[in-house]
Design an enzyme around this catalytic site. Structure first.
Site, mmCIF file in Angstrom:
data_model
loop_
_atom_site.group_PDB
_atom_site.id
_atom_site.type_symbol
_atom_site.label_atom_id
_atom_site.label_comp_id
_atom_site.label_asym_id
_atom_site.label_seq_id
_atom_site.Cartn_x
_atom_site.Cartn_y
_atom_site.Cartn_z
ATOM 1 N N CYS A 42 0.856 -1.199 0.000
ATOM 2 C CA CYS A 42 0.000 0.000 0.000
ATOM 3 C C CYS A 42 0.891 1.249 0.000
ATOM 4 C CB CYS A 42 -0.880 -0.019 1.245
ATOM 5 S SG CYS A 42 -1.862 1.471 1.537
ATOM 6 N N SER B 245 0.757 3.732 1.825
ATOM 7 C CA SER B 245 1.135 4.164 3.186
ATOM 8 C C SER B 245 2.493 3.578 3.566
ATOM 9 C CB SER B 245 0.077 3.745 4.205
ATOM 10 O OG SER B 245 -1.159 4.336 3.907
ATOM 11 N N HIS C 110 5.134 5.586 1.831
ATOM 12 C CA HIS C 110 5.400 6.895 2.448
ATOM 13 C C HIS C 110 6.490 6.784 3.522
ATOM 14 C CE1 HIS C 110 2.179 8.924 0.437
ATOM 15 N NE2 HIS C 110 1.187 8.411 1.118
ATOM 16 N N HIS D 256 0.709 -3.562 6.356
ATOM 17 C CA HIS D 256 -0.462 -3.385 7.234
ATOM 18 C C HIS D 256 -1.742 -3.907 6.589
ATOM 19 C CE1 HIS D 256 -0.487 0.079 4.562
ATOM 20 N NE2 HIS D 256 -1.783 0.108 4.739
ATOM 21 N N CYS E 59 -6.994 -3.299 4.241
ATOM 22 C CA CYS E 59 -6.816 -1.842 4.073
ATOM 23 C C CYS E 59 -7.572 -1.288 2.871
ATOM 24 C CB CYS E 59 -5.344 -1.429 3.999
ATOM 25 S SG CYS E 59 -5.187 0.375 3.795
HETATM 26 P P1 CND Z 1 -1.375 4.312 -5.245
HETATM 27 O O1 CND Z 1 0.013 4.728 -5.450
HETATM 28 O O2 CND Z 1 -1.798 2.931 -5.642
HETATM 29 O O3 CND Z 1 -2.386 5.333 -5.981
HETATM 30 C C1 CND Z 1 -2.178 6.709 -6.031
HETATM 31 C C2 CND Z 1 -2.651 7.192 -7.391
HETATM 32 O O4 CND Z 1 -2.602 8.631 -7.439
HETATM 33 C C3 CND Z 1 -1.793 6.701 -8.559
HETATM 34 O O5 CND Z 1 -2.605 6.034 -9.510
HETATM 35 C C4 CND Z 1 -1.164 7.972 -9.121
HETATM 36 O O6 CND Z 1 -0.966 7.911 -10.534
HETATM 37 C C5 CND Z 1 -2.201 9.006 -8.750
HETATM 38 N N1 CND Z 1 -1.700 10.390 -8.709
HETATM 39 C C6 CND Z 1 -0.521 10.826 -8.209
HETATM 40 N N2 CND Z 1 -0.435 12.178 -8.342
HETATM 41 C C7 CND Z 1 -1.586 12.585 -8.936
HETATM 42 C C8 CND Z 1 -2.110 13.852 -9.311
HETATM 43 N N3 CND Z 1 -1.416 14.969 -9.100
HETATM 44 N N4 CND Z 1 -3.335 13.904 -9.871
HETATM 45 C C9 CND Z 1 -4.049 12.766 -10.078
HETATM 46 N N5 CND Z 1 -3.609 11.538 -9.737
HETATM 47 C C10 CND Z 1 -2.394 11.448 -9.165
HETATM 48 O O7 CND Z 1 -1.699 4.542 -3.698
HETATM 49 P P2 CND Z 1 -2.792 3.826 -2.741
HETATM 50 O O8 CND Z 1 -4.069 3.726 -3.465
HETATM 51 O O9 CND Z 1 -2.168 2.633 -2.122
HETATM 52 O O10 CND Z 1 -2.896 4.928 -1.591
HETATM 53 C C11 CND Z 1 -3.408 6.232 -1.875
HETATM 54 C C12 CND Z 1 -3.266 7.129 -0.670
HETATM 55 O O11 CND Z 1 -4.131 6.654 0.371
HETATM 56 C C13 CND Z 1 -1.860 7.154 -0.067
HETATM 57 O O12 CND Z 1 -1.525 8.473 0.337
HETATM 58 C C14 CND Z 1 -1.996 6.242 1.141
HETATM 59 O O13 CND Z 1 -1.042 6.543 2.126
HETATM 60 C C15 CND Z 1 -3.387 6.600 1.581
HETATM 61 C C16 CND Z 1 -4.020 5.658 2.545
HETATM 62 C C17 CND Z 1 -4.795 6.204 3.549
HETATM 63 C C18 CND Z 1 -5.446 5.371 4.451
HETATM 64 C C19 CND Z 1 -6.328 5.986 5.493
HETATM 65 O O14 CND Z 1 -6.745 5.280 6.414
HETATM 66 N N6 CND Z 1 -6.655 7.271 5.388
HETATM 67 C C20 CND Z 1 -5.298 3.990 4.344
HETATM 68 N N7 CND Z 1 -4.519 3.470 3.346
HETATM 69 C C21 CND Z 1 -3.899 4.276 2.443
HETATM 70 ZN ZN ZN Z 2 -3.089 1.049 3.458
#
Ligand code: CND
Ligand code: ZN
Length: 365
Positions: A38, A40, A43, A59, A164
């Site tokens: 993921c 996260s 990061h 996770h 997740c």
């Molecule tokens: P993943 O990398 O799979 O997806 C991110 C997407 O965003 C990609 O497809 C990118 O191409 C796209 N992207 C990047 N920059 C831009 C932009 N400027 N405009 C449009 N699209 C863009 O990531 P993921 O799906 O595994 O995770 C996404 C986020 O969610 C990440 O920050 C992660 O830390 C967070 C997250 C949060 C939580 C929570 O509980 N809030 C749980 N898990 C993950």
């Molecule tokens: Zn996650």
């Protein structure tokens, strides 16, 4: 056992022998069968988010219970379980209020087990646990409240995703925003979590679902998951495109990338009275900025979403029911499976945006 250890930010993970203590009272030993990669986790590898090192990341996972500590009642050896990265005490003010994902325990653990100690050791030192899961390993010791028993005939990869991406993404729509039928929805970021926001919006009955990403193959995937329109942010201004597609602004917008600039776009693309939900985790150094009077005079809302605002023991069985009913696409999310030894390749693939979700698969025979 083998585990992937992050010793230094920006460096490849070391896949090496790690010592894992047996489960103590109230703890469960799980043999990991499948674990997702993921953003996260990424990061922390990149240092955009910070935690004490060395650490075993991971996770989003599922596996088989191998042993239980004294007092464990909800699972027994042989049970198949989803690991939950928000263990809950059941007694604090948040648990009492029906919001166990916000349990005080999570803030207290800080890279340790709830009792303040570590079960993981390597190279003569304690390793840190990650969210009480640390699943990029052959086994994990977790609190009893960090496992949920599931049916044995489910694919482990599907169960891992429920740990997740699915629960966070669908939960952001159904729990955090509570999207209503007939709504218009925009989704910024169409990775493993964002695609689940898209299908959550479809399940909630949204009529217009606009997916935004910079990768063409992710836009294609979003259409398969339920997006009615897509915008390539590399080519077009997503705020203007969404306003055009939704007759002046979306009712709901979800930021699923983790950048202040795109949180701002999510707020800007809203209709009056609209709600933006920040799901992506921005770097620790970034602050979110709102457009002052326009935010207030247009009565917009910005909400944060942790773990889909989920009551996990209630929501995950319902998500499985949607999966069995053919309304939640889970198998389609898994586009690659690699062994633990190749975790660094899986992380690089996530960074590049290859596929949809990569799963690390362990041998469980
Ligand atoms: P993943 O990398 O799979 O997806 C991110 C997407 O965003 C990609 O497809 C990118 O191409 C796209 N992207 C990047 N920059 C831009 C932009 N400027 N405009 C449009 N699209 C863009 O990531 P993921 O799906 O595994 O995770 C996404 C986020 O969610 C990440 O920050 C992660 O830390 C967070 C997250 C949060 C939580 C929570 O509980 N809030 C749980 N898990 C993950
Ligand atoms: Zn996650």
């Amino acid at each position: 056992m083998r585990a992937a250890v992050l010793y230094e930010v920006g460096q490849p993970l070391a896949v090496e022998e790690v010592e894992l203590d047996p489960p103590r009272q109230g703890e469960v030993l799980v043999r990991i069968a499948a674990t997702g990669v993921c953003h996260s986790d990424l990061h922390y590898i990149k240092g955009d988010l910070v935690m004490p090192l060395p650490v075993v990341l991971g996770h989003e996972a599922a596996g088989i219970v191998e042993a239980v500590g004294a007092g464990v009642q909800s699972v027994q050896p042989g049970d198949h379980v989803v690991l939950l990265f928000a263990p809950a005490c059941g007694r604090c003010r948040y648990c009492a209020a029906g919001r166990p994902h916000l349990c005080e325990m999570r803030l207290r653990v800080r890279g340790r087990m709830p009792d303040g100690t570590s079960r993981l050791h390597a190279r003569g030192e304690d390793l840190h646990h990650f969210t009480c899961v640390s699943s990029w390993a052959e086994r994990a010791v977790v609190p009893e409240s960090g496992v949920l028993r599931v049916e044995r005939d489910l694919p482990f990869a599907v169960c891992a995703l429920l740990g997740c991406a699915v629960t966070t993404g669908v939960g952001a729509v159904l729990n955090t925003a509570q999207v209503t039928p007939g709504s218009t929805v925009a989704v910024f970021g169409l990775g493993g979590v964002g695609l689940n926001v898209v299908q959550g919006a479809r399940i909630a009955g949204a009529v217009t679902i606009v997916g935004v990403d910079m990768l063409e193959h992710r836009l294609d995937a979003a259409r398969r998951f339920g997006a009615t329109h897509t915008v390539n942010a590399r080519r077009d201004d997503p705020v203007k495109a969404i306003q055009d597609l939704t007759q002046g602004g979306a009712d709901y917008a979800f930021e699923v990338i983790g950048r202040a600039a795109t949180v701002r776009q999510a707020v800007d693309c809203l209709a009056r009275g609209g709600t933006a939900v920040a799901v992506g985790l921005p770097p620790a150094r970034e602050e979110l900025a709102l457009p002052g009077p326009a935010f207030i005079l247009n009565e917009k809302t910005l909400r944060a979403c942790f773990y889909g605002s989920a009551r996990l023991r209630h929501d995950i069985p319902r998500l499985l029911a949607l999966y069995h009913a053919g309304r939640l696409m889970l198998d389609e999310l898994v586009t690659a499976a690699l062994p633990l030894e190749r975790v660094n390749e899986a992380v690089a693939a996530l960074d590049r945006g290859d596929g949809l979700r990569t799963i690390l698969e362990m041998h469980t025979a």
